[in-house]
Design a protein around this motif. Sequence first.
Motif, short mmCIF file in Angstrom:
data_model
loop_
_atom_site.label_atom_id
_atom_site.label_comp_id
_atom_site.label_asym_id
_atom_site.label_seq_id
_atom_site.Cartn_x
_atom_site.Cartn_y
_atom_site.Cartn_z
N UNK A 179 5.14 -8.02 -6.56
CA UNK A 179 6.31 -8.46 -6.95
C UNK A 179 7.01 -7.44 -7.48
N UNK A 180 8.31 -7.04 -6.82
CA UNK A 180 9.20 -5.91 -7.24
C UNK A 180 8.95 -4.70 -6.67
N UNK A 181 9.96 -4.31 -5.96
CA UNK A 181 9.89 -3.02 -5.07
C UNK A 181 10.80 -2.01 -5.26
N UNK A 182 11.00 -1.73 -6.55
CA UNK A 182 11.79 -0.70 -6.93
C UNK A 182 10.73 0.54 -6.92
N UNK A 183 11.30 1.87 -7.54
CA UNK A 183 10.45 3.06 -7.36
C UNK A 183 9.09 2.88 -7.67
N UNK A 184 8.60 2.34 -8.69
CA UNK A 184 7.33 2.07 -9.14
C UNK A 184 6.42 1.36 -8.03
N UNK A 185 7.20 -0.05 -7.92
CA UNK A 185 6.44 -1.17 -6.93
C UNK A 185 6.35 -0.43 -5.52
N UNK A 186 7.51 0.08 -4.99
CA UNK A 186 7.38 0.89 -3.74
C UNK A 186 6.20 1.83 -3.64
N UNK A 187 5.87 2.68 -4.82
CA UNK A 187 5.13 3.78 -4.56
C UNK A 187 3.69 3.22 -4.56
N UNK A 188 3.53 2.20 -5.38
CA UNK A 188 2.39 1.41 -5.46
C UNK A 188 1.87 0.87 -4.10
N UNK A 189 2.94 0.18 -3.57
CA UNK A 189 2.56 -0.41 -2.21
C UNK A 189 2.22 0.91 -1.23
N UNK A 190 3.01 2.10 -1.25
CA UNK A 190 2.58 3.13 -0.31
C UNK A 190 0.97 3.59 -0.63
N UNK A 191 0.64 3.66 -1.92
CA UNK A 191 -0.81 4.02 -2.33
C UNK A 191 -1.70 2.90 -1.60
N UNK A 192 -1.61 1.75 -1.88
CA UNK A 192 -2.23 0.82 -1.42
C UNK A 192 -2.44 0.68 0.09
N UNK A 193 -1.19 0.89 0.62
CA UNK A 193 -1.20 0.87 2.22
C UNK A 193 -1.97 1.79 2.76
N UNK A 194 -1.77 3.10 2.00
CA UNK A 194 -2.64 4.27 2.68
C UNK A 194 -4.05 4.16 2.58
N UNK A 195 -4.49 3.22 1.61
CA UNK A 195 -5.93 3.09 1.31
C UNK A 195 -6.41 1.97 2.00
#
Length: 354
Positions: A179-195
């Motif tokens: 929930x929330x796709x600002x800079x922090x949320x978006x980067x967390x998504x990227x790390x999780x997707x890469x994993x």
Amino acid sequence: MTPFDHPEFDDHEQVIFVRDAEVGLFGIIALHDTTLGPAAGGCRMQPYASHEEALRDVLRLSRGMTLKNAAAGLPLGGGKCVIVADPARADKARLLEAMGRHVQALGGRYWTAIDVGVSPRDADAIARSCDYVFCKASEYPDGFDPSNFTAWGGFVAVKAVLRRLFGDESPAGRRIAVQGLGGVGRELCRLLREAGADLVVADIDQAALRRVVEELGAEPVDPARIHAAPADVFAPCALGGVLNDRTIPELGARAVCGLANNQLEAPRHAQALQARGVLYAPDFIANAGGVIGASAPIWGGPDRAAAMRRIEGIGPTLDAIFARAEAEGLTTDEVAQRMAAERLAAARAARPAA
């Protein structure tokens, strides 16, 4: 109502209402506790509906920074400041510089930084009138975004939660609702997707939502229902108060581990999560990566690579919290707060007698 009478007042050392009529600044600086060192915490810019709402936010956030910094083992106290304004204002830089002058007047008792509505580039604007600013864009000349420290800590925290739930920390094949796709949320998504994680995402900003959906193949969900999406982990990365009487009975995840501050609307909601069998990673532990990584200029800490390694300590900290909560029959939030309080008490006891 004075700050002393406010239900969120927690023996704060100093609460300062600041005003600069010439530029239209109204803000509040709250220093909660400086036992461990100078207070440190970001500057939030938000169009609060009232000054009372702004006061409530700054009191809660500053106390949260005391807990966060203490639990992370940092030589820092807890503080925060808020500016009551729309961060999209054309004269934003003037407001930030004006707030910087008020922070400067505290002579280093409080260091400010980025937060909601205030970016690393904005931190440089504050620094034009203030020496006590960290997390500035100019500190990272290669374009590194210091908010990535927070996201990396969140990734480490999610793995600790998965390890506790499944005995396997890998996000591969796990469903994470962000929930929330600002800079922090978006980067967390990227790390999780890469994993290898499967992502369910929501944001009121449609452009931010489309970007993550298109770039990471995430599944979009109505922002009002993201907490109820079936998932292994729900990661709140927007504003606080998302875990409350309405949302907790509707949670679709087995655990909550996100990067928003003050996710519990009230302390009792930690008990409500526990009663539902939902594992909760206390927010001030999971989101400590930002201050761990970016505060090095205050206390002369490690370089960036060393900071990233230090942030990985969030994982063992959560392991210890989960184990202690189970052994002592407490909520994870109670255990995390006790750990921070124990460090503060030890520091006070070590002070020389007056």
